[in-house]
Design an enzyme around this catalytic site. Sequence first.
Site, PDB file in Angstrom:
ATOM      1  N   LYS A  73       0.849  -1.209   0.000  1.00  0.00           N
ATOM      2  CA  LYS A  73       0.000   0.000   0.000  1.00  0.00           C
ATOM      3  C   LYS A  73       0.867   1.235   0.000  1.00  0.00           C
ATOM      4  CE  LYS A  73       0.860   1.276   4.458  1.00  0.00           C
ATOM      5  NZ  LYS A  73       1.694   2.423   4.806  1.00  0.00           N
ATOM      6  N   PRO A  86       9.058  -4.199  -0.291  1.00  0.00           N
ATOM      7  CA  PRO A  86      10.216  -3.775   0.506  1.00  0.00           C
ATOM      8  C   PRO A  86       9.999  -4.018   2.003  1.00  0.00           C
ATOM      9  CG  PRO A  86       9.655  -2.089  -1.118  1.00  0.00           C
ATOM     10  CD  PRO A  86       8.583  -3.140  -1.198  1.00  0.00           C
ATOM     11  N   VAL A  87      11.052  -4.491   2.679  1.00  0.00           N
ATOM     12  CA  VAL A  87      10.956  -4.835   4.102  1.00  0.00           C
ATOM     13  C   VAL A  87      11.145  -3.564   4.947  1.00  0.00           C
ATOM     14  CG1 VAL A  87      11.980  -6.223   5.957  1.00  0.00           C
ATOM     15  CG2 VAL A  87      11.856  -7.143   3.638  1.00  0.00           C
ATOM     16  N   ALA A  88      10.272  -3.383   5.970  1.00  0.00           N
ATOM     17  CA  ALA A  88      10.331  -2.204   6.863  1.00  0.00           C
ATOM     18  C   ALA A  88      10.397  -0.921   6.044  1.00  0.00           C
ATOM     19  CB  ALA A  88      11.518  -2.292   7.832  1.00  0.00           C
ATOM     20  N   GLY A 130       7.567   1.029   4.922  1.00  0.00           N
ATOM     21  CA  GLY A 130       6.414   1.939   4.919  1.00  0.00           C
ATOM     22  C   GLY A 130       5.394   1.563   3.871  1.00  0.00           C
ATOM     23  N   SER A 159       2.348  -6.333   7.292  1.00  0.00           N
ATOM     24  CA  SER A 159       0.890  -6.439   7.415  1.00  0.00           C
ATOM     25  C   SER A 159       0.326  -7.306   6.299  1.00  0.00           C
ATOM     26  CB  SER A 159       0.259  -5.045   7.337  1.00  0.00           C
ATOM     27  OG  SER A 159       0.733  -4.235   8.381  1.00  0.00           O
ATOM     28  N   ASP A 203      -2.491  -1.684  10.137  1.00  0.00           N
ATOM     29  CA  ASP A 203      -2.573  -1.691   8.675  1.00  0.00           C
ATOM     30  C   ASP A 203      -3.036  -3.038   8.113  1.00  0.00           C
ATOM     31  OD1 ASP A 203      -1.605   0.868   8.687  1.00  0.00           O
ATOM     32  OD2 ASP A 203       0.391   0.369   7.928  1.00  0.00           O
TER      33      ASP A 203
HETATM   34  O1  C5P Z   1      -0.529  -1.232  14.787  1.00  0.00           O
HETATM   35  P1  C5P Z   1       0.909  -1.489  14.513  1.00  0.00           P
HETATM   36  O2  C5P Z   1       1.458  -2.618  15.344  1.00  0.00           O
HETATM   37  O3  C5P Z   1       1.231  -1.634  13.077  1.00  0.00           O
HETATM   38  O4  C5P Z   1       1.665  -0.189  14.968  1.00  0.00           O
HETATM   39  C1  C5P Z   1       3.062  -0.145  15.094  1.00  0.00           C
HETATM   40  C2  C5P Z   1       3.447   1.066  15.925  1.00  0.00           C
HETATM   41  O5  C5P Z   1       3.181   2.271  15.189  1.00  0.00           O
HETATM   42  C3  C5P Z   1       2.669   1.224  17.211  1.00  0.00           C
HETATM   43  O6  C5P Z   1       3.265   0.514  18.253  1.00  0.00           O
HETATM   44  C4  C5P Z   1       2.748   2.734  17.449  1.00  0.00           C
HETATM   45  O7  C5P Z   1       3.998   3.078  17.976  1.00  0.00           O
HETATM   46  C5  C5P Z   1       2.698   3.283  16.040  1.00  0.00           C
HETATM   47  N1  C5P Z   1       1.325   3.667  15.626  1.00  0.00           N
HETATM   48  C6  C5P Z   1       0.710   4.767  16.189  1.00  0.00           C
HETATM   49  N2  C5P Z   1      -0.545   5.122  15.790  1.00  0.00           N
HETATM   50  C7  C5P Z   1      -1.199   4.410  14.860  1.00  0.00           C
HETATM   51  C8  C5P Z   1      -0.611   3.282  14.257  1.00  0.00           C
HETATM   52  C9  C5P Z   1       0.666   2.928  14.674  1.00  0.00           C
HETATM   53  O8  C5P Z   1       1.312   5.449  17.041  1.00  0.00           O
HETATM   54  N3  C5P Z   1      -2.416   4.798  14.489  1.00  0.00           N
END
Ligand code: C5P
Length: 305
Positions: A10, A95-97, A99, A104, A137
């Site tokens: 995405k 791509p890994v890590a 964005g 996900s 995500d």
């Molecule tokens: O939900 P997910 O595990 O992908 O989120 C990874 C990190 O990104 C969370 O631990 C948080 O630090 C940050 N995050 C956030 N607000 C969001 C989504 C992610 O702060 N809406």
Amino acid sequence: MSVTVRVPAKVNVRLAVGAARPDGFHDLANVFLAVGLHDEITVTPADELRVTCSGPDADQVPLDATNLAARAALALARRHGIDPRVHIHIAKDIPVAGGMAGGSADGAGALLACDTLWSLGSSQDELLAICAELGSDVPFSLLGGAALGTGRGEQLTPLEVGGAFHWVFAVADGGLSTPAVYREFDRLTDGTDIPVPAADAALLDALRTGDAVALAGALANDLQPAALSLRPSLADTLAAGTAAGALAALVSGSGPTTAFLAKDPEAAAEIAEALLASGTCRTARVASAPAEGATVVQHTTAVRH
Ligand code: C5P
């Protein structure tokens, strides 16, 4: 017997970030667009839960219980009181890590693949609920297309897309940690008044009409200053793609992948070539959008002789 599921990456065409909530997450107005870079997840019955990964960046993918694909299999098995005895193979092209929600995607893909392998027949709503437990995500990776994500990004409203959009993605060396980028966002916005996040009508209209020029004018990512602060060299990549004729350039999600919107496939190919030649990225990939969500592409059943 095996099941293979294809899952898209995405890009966030609008990532509006609100203030940090008491639970540490941030409220978002997150407009997701699925793009045609894919991972393929294959699940096969095995003696125990095991994850393997192939692809150019496979060595950067954790294969332990922290892998979202493993967590997805465990969550689904627990819900149905069965043993997650499955080998999950990830053929990684996202791509890994980066964005682009690659982890996900693997979570959503493994969930659909295991649900199919174990003949559970879960509804999409049931799968989306498990996805939301796995990460903000993950629900969108299952759904694909385009959607507005509110809450922490997991509450989805599908959006109409009226045409194809042509993108180039510049892949950086190394990844960026999403929590670190959100922490940097908190640091940079400390003491400022952060508006309630919202998606505007101009962006939704641009998606609905398939108008790339209008979409270019409406792209915005509130995490971009934080990603640039942690990785200042991304500014050179953004400038190189803009100089090569991109309609717009932005950091994808929490980065460090950068995304460039092109007016047509030919322009996308030229931008990709220029980005590679600029030496400001590791590789450049062309992909069009929208892409469909997690889809079973192969299902082989054991044949009795
Ligand atoms: O939900 P997910 O595990 O992908 O989120 C990874 C990190 O990104 C969370 O631990 C948080 O630090 C940050 N995050 C956030 N607000 C969001 C989504 C992610 O702060 N809406």
